[in-house]
Scaffold this motif. Structure first.
Motif, mmCIF file in Angstrom:
data_model
loop_
_atom_site.group_PDB
_atom_site.id
_atom_site.type_symbol
_atom_site.label_atom_id
_atom_site.label_comp_id
_atom_site.label_asym_id
_atom_site.label_seq_id
_atom_site.Cartn_x
_atom_site.Cartn_y
_atom_site.Cartn_z
ATOM 1 N N ASP A 1 -9.309 2.885 13.093
ATOM 2 C CA ASP A 1 -9.635 2.625 14.496
ATOM 3 C C ASP A 1 -11.104 2.956 14.757
ATOM 4 O O ASP A 1 -11.464 4.122 14.914
ATOM 5 C CB ASP A 1 -8.738 3.476 15.410
ATOM 6 N N PRO A 2 -11.972 1.923 14.819
ATOM 7 C CA PRO A 2 -13.402 2.161 15.039
ATOM 8 C C PRO A 2 -13.725 2.865 16.359
ATOM 9 O O PRO A 2 -14.826 3.380 16.525
ATOM 10 C CB PRO A 2 -14.006 0.751 15.025
ATOM 11 N N SER A 3 -12.767 2.890 17.291
ATOM 12 C CA SER A 3 -13.015 3.582 18.555
ATOM 13 C C SER A 3 -12.708 5.075 18.464
ATOM 14 O O SER A 3 -12.786 5.791 19.465
ATOM 15 C CB SER A 3 -12.197 2.956 19.689
ATOM 16 N N THR A 4 -12.371 5.551 17.259
ATOM 17 C CA THR A 4 -12.137 6.985 17.055
ATOM 18 C C THR A 4 -13.361 7.777 17.500
ATOM 19 O O THR A 4 -14.489 7.468 17.137
ATOM 20 C CB THR A 4 -11.861 7.278 15.565
ATOM 21 N N GLN B 1 -14.466 17.986 15.450
ATOM 22 C CA GLN B 1 -13.065 17.607 15.661
ATOM 23 C C GLN B 1 -12.933 16.094 15.686
ATOM 24 O O GLN B 1 -13.793 15.392 16.231
ATOM 25 C CB GLN B 1 -12.614 18.201 16.996
ATOM 26 N N ILE B 2 -11.853 15.589 15.087
ATOM 27 C CA ILE B 2 -11.479 14.185 15.239
ATOM 28 C C ILE B 2 -10.595 14.136 16.475
ATOM 29 O O ILE B 2 -9.449 14.599 16.444
ATOM 30 C CB ILE B 2 -10.726 13.648 14.005
ATOM 31 N N GLU B 3 -11.139 13.651 17.571
ATOM 32 C CA GLU B 3 -10.443 13.762 18.847
ATOM 33 C C GLU B 3 -9.117 12.996 18.831
ATOM 34 O O GLU B 3 -9.021 11.904 18.290
ATOM 35 C CB GLU B 3 -11.343 13.291 19.982
ATOM 36 N N GLY B 4 -8.106 13.629 19.413
ATOM 37 C CA GLY B 4 -6.787 13.021 19.505
ATOM 38 C C GLY B 4 -5.929 13.196 18.274
ATOM 39 O O GLY B 4 -4.770 12.789 18.247
ATOM 40 N N SER B 5 -6.482 13.828 17.235
ATOM 41 C CA SER B 5 -5.736 13.976 15.974
ATOM 42 C C SER B 5 -5.279 15.411 15.730
ATOM 43 O O SER B 5 -4.415 15.655 14.889
ATOM 44 C CB SER B 5 -6.604 13.541 14.790
#
Length: 197
Positions: free
Chosen positions: A135-138, A150-154
Motif C-alpha cells: 500500500d503506497p499510501s502507508t 513507526q509504521i502507522e496503523g500496523s
C-alpha cells in the motif's frame, strides 16, 4: 534549518543496497557552491534516460510514491564524502532517510544539514518495504524526541539512536554556529566569572 520534531508522511521506497554519493548526485553537478538547486539532479542518472527523458521505471518518477521520507537499502551514502549528497536529498524535499546502515561521513553530512538518518534493523526495514509495496499510501511516523519510528496503523515500531548533540540541533533547527550563538549568554557568564585578575 527547519526544526525537526515529529514527522508523519508517506515514503518513497528505494530498496537498493550500496547507493553511493555519485549515484545520489553525480560529480558533474557539483559546480555550485550554494545548497539550492541540487534536488533537480538527485539520482539524475537513474531518473532520466540519456536522452534526458524521465525514466518511467524509476521510483521518483512514479506518482504512486510520494512523501518526505526516503527508504533505502543497506549501506546508503557510501563512496565519496561530498556534502552535496545531503544537500540534494534535502533540496528535493526529503526530511529523513531510513536504512539499515549508513556510511559514517554521509550520516554526519546529513545531520549537519537538517536531514535525519534513521538507522533501523534489517528486519524492520524489510517490514517497511513490504507495507509500502502492499500500500503506497502507508504512512510512517518519526518521533525524534522519543527516537521512535513507526509504521502507522500496523502497531510496528522501533527505536533508533542519534548523537544527543545532533538531536538537540535538529529539534531546535540549529546548525553548529546557531548552537554556539544560543549559548552566548552562558559563555559570556563563564568568561566573566573566570577572568584572571
Amino acid at each position: 534549518m527547519d526544526k525537526f520534531t515529529t514527522l508523519h508522511t508517506t515514503a518513497v521506497p528505494l530498496p537498493i543496497e550500496d547507493i553511493d554519493t555519485d549515484q545520489i548526485i553525480p560529480a558533474r553537478f557539483l559546480k555550485a557552491t550554494t545548497r539550492e538547486g541540487f534536488g533537480d539532479n538527485l539520482f539524475r542518472d537513474w531518473r532520466y534516460t540519456q536522452g534526458e527523458e524521465p525514466e518511467a521505471s524509476f521510483v521518483l518518477n512514479n506518482p504512486r510514491y510520494q512523501g518526505k521520507i526516503l527508504v533505502a537499502g543497506r549501506n546508503f551514502g557510501c563512496g565519496s564524502s561530498r556534502e552535496h549528497a545531503a544537500w540534494a536529498i534535502y533540496d528535493y524535499g526529503f526530511r529523513a532517510v531510513v536504512s539499515s546502515f549508513f556510511a559514517d561521513i554521509f550520516r554526519g553530512n546529513a545531520l549537519n544539514n537538517g536531514l535525519l538518518p534513521v538507522q533501523v534493523s534489517p528486519a524492520f526495514l524489510d517490514q517497511i518495504f513490504q507495507h509500502i509495496e502492499k500500500d503506497p499510501s502507508t504512512s510512517l511516523m518519526i518521533n525524534l524526541p522519543e527516537q521512535v519510528i513507526q509504521i502507522e496503523g500496523s502497531g510496528l515500531q522501533e527505536n533508533f539512536d542519534i548523537d544527543p548533540y545532533k538531536k538537540t540541533c535538529l529539534i531546535n533547527g540549529y546548525d553548529d554556529i546557531d548552537f554556539l550563538l544560543n549559548k552566548r549568554q552562558v559563555i559570556e557568564t563563564f568568561e566573566k566569572n573566570h577572568q584572571v585578575h
